[in-house]
Design an enzyme around this catalytic site. Sequence first.
Site, PDB file in Angstrom:
ATOM      1  N   ASP A  83       0.859  -1.193   0.000  1.00 54.61           N
ATOM      2  CA  ASP A  83       0.000   0.000   0.000  1.00 54.61           C
ATOM      3  C   ASP A  83       0.900   1.249   0.000  1.00 54.61           C
ATOM      4  OD1 ASP A  83      -2.377   1.438   0.176  1.00 54.61           O
ATOM      5  OD2 ASP A  83      -2.491   1.286   2.373  1.00 54.61           O
ATOM      6  N   HIS A  84       0.644   2.171  -0.923  1.00 57.47           N
ATOM      7  CA  HIS A  84       1.368   3.452  -0.974  1.00 57.47           C
ATOM      8  C   HIS A  84       2.892   3.314  -0.929  1.00 57.47           C
ATOM      9  CE1 HIS A  84      -2.162   6.021  -0.894  1.00 57.47           C
ATOM     10  NE2 HIS A  84      -2.677   5.222   0.024  1.00 57.47           N
ATOM     11  N   SER A 234     -11.640   4.696   1.684  1.00 55.96           N
ATOM     12  CA  SER A 234     -13.046   4.344   1.455  1.00 55.96           C
ATOM     13  C   SER A 234     -13.716   3.665   2.635  1.00 55.96           C
ATOM     14  CB  SER A 234     -13.157   3.481   0.193  1.00 55.96           C
ATOM     15  OG  SER A 234     -12.894   4.297  -0.926  1.00 55.96           O
TER      16      SER A 234
HETATM   17  P1  13P Z   1      -9.386   4.430   5.105  1.00 58.04           P
HETATM   18  O1  13P Z   1      -8.562   5.241   6.050  1.00 58.04           O
HETATM   19  O2  13P Z   1     -10.610   5.163   4.651  1.00 58.04           O
HETATM   20  O3  13P Z   1      -9.740   3.076   5.639  1.00 58.04           O
HETATM   21  O4  13P Z   1      -8.499   4.190   3.786  1.00 58.04           O
HETATM   22  C1  13P Z   1      -7.451   3.262   3.774  1.00 58.04           C
HETATM   23  C2  13P Z   1      -6.622   3.396   2.546  1.00 58.04           C
HETATM   24  O5  13P Z   1      -6.960   4.029   1.567  1.00 58.04           O
HETATM   25  C3  13P Z   1      -5.329   2.678   2.548  1.00 58.04           C
HETATM   26  O6  13P Z   1      -4.586   2.927   1.386  1.00 58.04           O
HETATM   27  O1  G3H Z   2      -2.627   4.365   3.838  1.00 58.04           O
HETATM   28  C1  G3H Z   2      -3.355   4.369   4.830  1.00 58.04           C
HETATM   29  C2  G3H Z   2      -3.648   3.145   5.593  1.00 58.04           C
HETATM   30  O2  G3H Z   2      -4.724   3.384   6.469  1.00 58.04           O
HETATM   31  C3  G3H Z   2      -2.444   2.618   6.319  1.00 58.04           C
HETATM   32  O3  G3H Z   2      -2.190   3.372   7.426  1.00 58.04           O
HETATM   33  O4  G3H Z   2       0.187   3.904   7.076  1.00 58.04           O
HETATM   34  O5  G3H Z   2      -0.846   4.067   9.362  1.00 58.04           O
HETATM   35  O6  G3H Z   2      -0.407   1.843   8.312  1.00 58.04           O
HETATM   36  P1  G3H Z   2      -0.717   3.315   8.102  1.00 58.04           P
HETATM   37 ZN    ZN Z   3      -4.617   4.826   0.517  1.00 53.74          ZN
END
Ligand code: 13P
Ligand code: G3H
Ligand code: ZN
Length: 356
Positions: A83-84, A234
Amino acid sequence: MARISLRQLLDHAAEHGYAVPAFNINNMEQGLAMMEAADAVNAPVIIQASRGARAYAHDVMLKALIDALVEMFPHIPVCMHQDHGNSEATCATALHHGFTSVMMDGSLKADAKTPAPFDYNVRVTRAVVDMAHWIGASVEGEIGVLGNLETGMGEKEDGHGFEGILGHDQLLTNPDEAVAFVRATEVDALAIAMGTSHGAFKFTRKPDGDILAMHVIEAVHARLPNTHLVMHGSSTVPQDLQDIINQYGGEMPQTWGVPIEEIQRGIKLGVRKVNVDTDNRMAMVGAIRKVLTEHPGEIDPRKFLGPAQAAMRAVCRQRFEEFGAAGHADKIKPLPLSAMAARYVSGELSPKFAAA
Ligand code: 13P
Ligand code: G3H
Ligand code: ZN
């Protein structure tokens, strides 16, 4: 073994008109919660780890955890996703640890704070696409910067999110740029900026079209009907979870998330991956607060982590059902990444564009 690439999974979702929730993982309880929910409703899973999660749990531990979940639930296709990702290196080390998919978020520079120019985004994303596709893994890119249309502000959870205030031109994906971006990078999935933001405090009222710009999804889908779209930020931030947290000593100001019916509208418009973390966090925290308030003498962590896992499982199950992913796990035969790599080489997975 049921590890699957994001691309194969989202191609199936597109063919059958559903979306797959992507749940964030940091620990065993969250992993078990999402897999037990998937098992209960026969849904495929996207497990995603942020950079923060990788630092918290450690890559070696996360890898072993995902291996264990895949072994325990061999009939559930599992996509393991970064993620990201903030850089090529982050994506490379994720792939090294068995991830089948990565997000290269080049909407921000590698500091994960500074909005990046289009050319930078194309360059880093294209590099990651080349690397990932060679081994058959998938790539999600992002065009436009995630942030709140009410305030113009981003959020900096885990240090990821811009600082300061941006205008709507940067906070909303430009459909022409989206087309040029997909053409140049050949990403498998595209995250859209449309007014959603991470965390619990997304909107100060139930969102309408001014602050949740579903029309952007519609416009991008019209131009890129074959590109899998991704909605970040979302979580729906359910009222009942806000109430439980506050009833048991929490201090959450009233807030609104993304209504399920808007996500379902997005799914009709090409959204295939929906990121949900905050709702699961809230479910777990509410359950933990309840146990510790009602039983202040409790000192066995299993007595509150178990209910936390159960509360998250309920949220995951609901999202699998609401996004239409339930009932599809046993219809998917995960291809090994080597077979996906050959499909990229053959050109059969190259992006397709709507006629001009
Ligand atoms: P929320 O914070 O809305 O659950 O989004 C999570 C997200 O987009 C993680 O990449
Ligand atoms: O990208 C957002 C997600 O909610 C993950 O959060 O980076 O604190 O693990 P985090
Ligand atoms: Zn995100």
